[in-house]
Enzyme design. Structure first.
Site, short mmCIF file in Angstrom:
data_model
loop_
_atom_site.label_atom_id
_atom_site.label_comp_id
_atom_site.label_asym_id
_atom_site.label_seq_id
_atom_site.Cartn_x
_atom_site.Cartn_y
_atom_site.Cartn_z
CE LYS A 1 -2.34 -0.96 3.83
NZ LYS A 1 -1.75 -2.25 4.24
NE ARG B 1 -4.16 -1.48 9.88
CZ ARG B 1 -3.10 -0.88 9.32
NH1 ARG B 1 -3.16 0.37 8.92
NH2 ARG B 1 -1.99 -1.56 9.14
NE ARG C 1 7.15 -2.81 5.81
CZ ARG C 1 5.83 -2.76 5.92
NH1 ARG C 1 5.10 -2.38 4.89
NH2 ARG C 1 5.24 -3.09 7.04
NE ARG D 1 6.30 -0.42 10.16
CZ ARG D 1 5.09 -0.47 9.58
NH1 ARG D 1 4.91 0.04 8.37
NH2 ARG D 1 4.08 -0.99 10.21
NE ARG E 1 2.03 -4.78 11.36
CZ ARG E 1 3.02 -4.44 10.54
NH1 ARG E 1 4.23 -4.92 10.71
NH2 ARG E 1 2.80 -3.62 9.55
P1 AMP Z 1 0.91 0.41 9.07
O1 AMP Z 1 2.09 1.30 8.91
O2 AMP Z 1 -0.25 0.82 8.22
O3 AMP Z 1 1.25 -1.04 8.89
O4 AMP Z 1 0.41 0.57 10.59
C1 AMP Z 1 1.26 0.26 11.67
C2 AMP Z 1 0.45 0.14 12.95
O5 AMP Z 1 -0.21 1.38 13.24
C3 AMP Z 1 -0.67 -0.89 12.92
O6 AMP Z 1 -0.22 -2.21 13.18
C4 AMP Z 1 -1.60 -0.36 14.01
O7 AMP Z 1 -1.09 -0.64 15.29
C5 AMP Z 1 -1.50 1.15 13.79
N1 AMP Z 1 -2.52 1.63 12.81
C6 AMP Z 1 -2.28 2.13 11.57
N2 AMP Z 1 -3.44 2.46 10.97
C7 AMP Z 1 -4.43 2.16 11.84
C8 AMP Z 1 -5.84 2.25 11.80
N3 AMP Z 1 -6.49 2.72 10.71
N4 AMP Z 1 -6.54 1.85 12.89
C9 AMP Z 1 -5.92 1.39 13.99
N5 AMP Z 1 -4.58 1.26 14.10
C10 AMP Z 1 -3.83 1.64 13.03
#
Ligand code: AMP
Length: 210
Positions: A18, A91, A125, A158, A169
């Site tokens: 994404k 999400r 990554r 990360r 996740r």
């Molecule tokens: P990402 O970078 O999109 O993989 O997000 C990393 C982490 O941020 C996720 O595993 C969640 O803990 C938190 N996070 C990101 N977007 C959301 C969302 N829309 N709702 C809830 N938690 C989020």
């Protein structure tokens, strides 16, 4: 509607690309990339009140509570005049319902990638802490080892990209986010794109869907 005003959601499991595709939509069409993950990581780094709360959830690979994330995105999205691409939001169905109350979305692109590929991608990554560009050590390596092509900052892995957190996740994705595929499909907004293979080919499929 001019292409520049598109309002797009990129759906897909963690590691499905994404961020990479949102970045290409930004470079190519000028769409503003709004990534909740990037915003939350920035808050964690800055040790803000939001960051301190979010960190607890993010370290476990759990979702940050809906009301926090919805508040954050509502403020950002309603202040935008340009087109945008949402990366990592919504999400949950609650987040999608809330979003529909303050903006109309034009397209929802679902990036389809299987679990084993996702785990492999996340362990390779590397991300830029400054401009949030995402690299892959094999498929999209930086030009200079360990440094961001765009701004020269040192790249990092990360902490939530470790195998154990990634598995959690993916579980959270299946339980909370996967239902959004049907949600947007019922609204006739969803296009499925095969998220495996060449990054430019995947981008071409997204462009064709718009
Ligand atoms: P990402 O970078 O999109 O993989 O997000 C990393 C982490 O941020 C996720 O595993 C969640 O803990 C938190 N996070 C990101 N977007 C959301 C969302 N829309 N709702 C809830 N938690 C989020």
């Amino acid at each position: 509607m001019p292409r520049m005003r598109f309002r797009i959601i990129l759906l897909g499991p963690p590691g499905s690309g994404k961020g990479t595709q949102a970045e290409k939509l930004n470079d190519d069409l000028g769409l503003i990339r709004l990534s909740t993950g990037d915003m939350l990581r920035e808050a964690v780094r800055d040790k803000t009140e939001l960051g301190i709360i979010a960190k607890e959830y993010m370290d476990k690979g759990a979702l940050v509570p809906d009301d926090i994330v919805i508040g954050l995105m509502k403020e950002k999205i309603t202040s935008l005049k340009e087109g945008f691409v949402l990366d990592g939001f919504p999400r949950t169905v609650q987040q999608a319902d809330a979003l529909s109350e303050f903006v109309d979305i034009d397209h929802v692109i679902n990036l389809d990638v299987d679990d084993e590929e996702l785990v492999g991608r996340m362990s390779n990554r590397r991300s830029c802490p400054e401009c949030n560009v995402v690299y892959h050590l094999l498929y999209k390596p930086p030009m200079e080892d360990g440094l961001c092509d765009k701004c020269g900052s040192a790249l990092y892995h990360r902490s939530d990209d470790s195998e154990e957190t990634v598995r959690n996740r993916l579980k959270v994705y299946r339980e909370s986010t996967f239902p959004l595929i049907e949600y947007y499909s019922k609204k006739s907004k969803l296009v499925n794109v095969d998220g495996k293979g060449d990054i430019n080919q995947i981008y071409k499929s997204i462009e064709d869907a718009l």
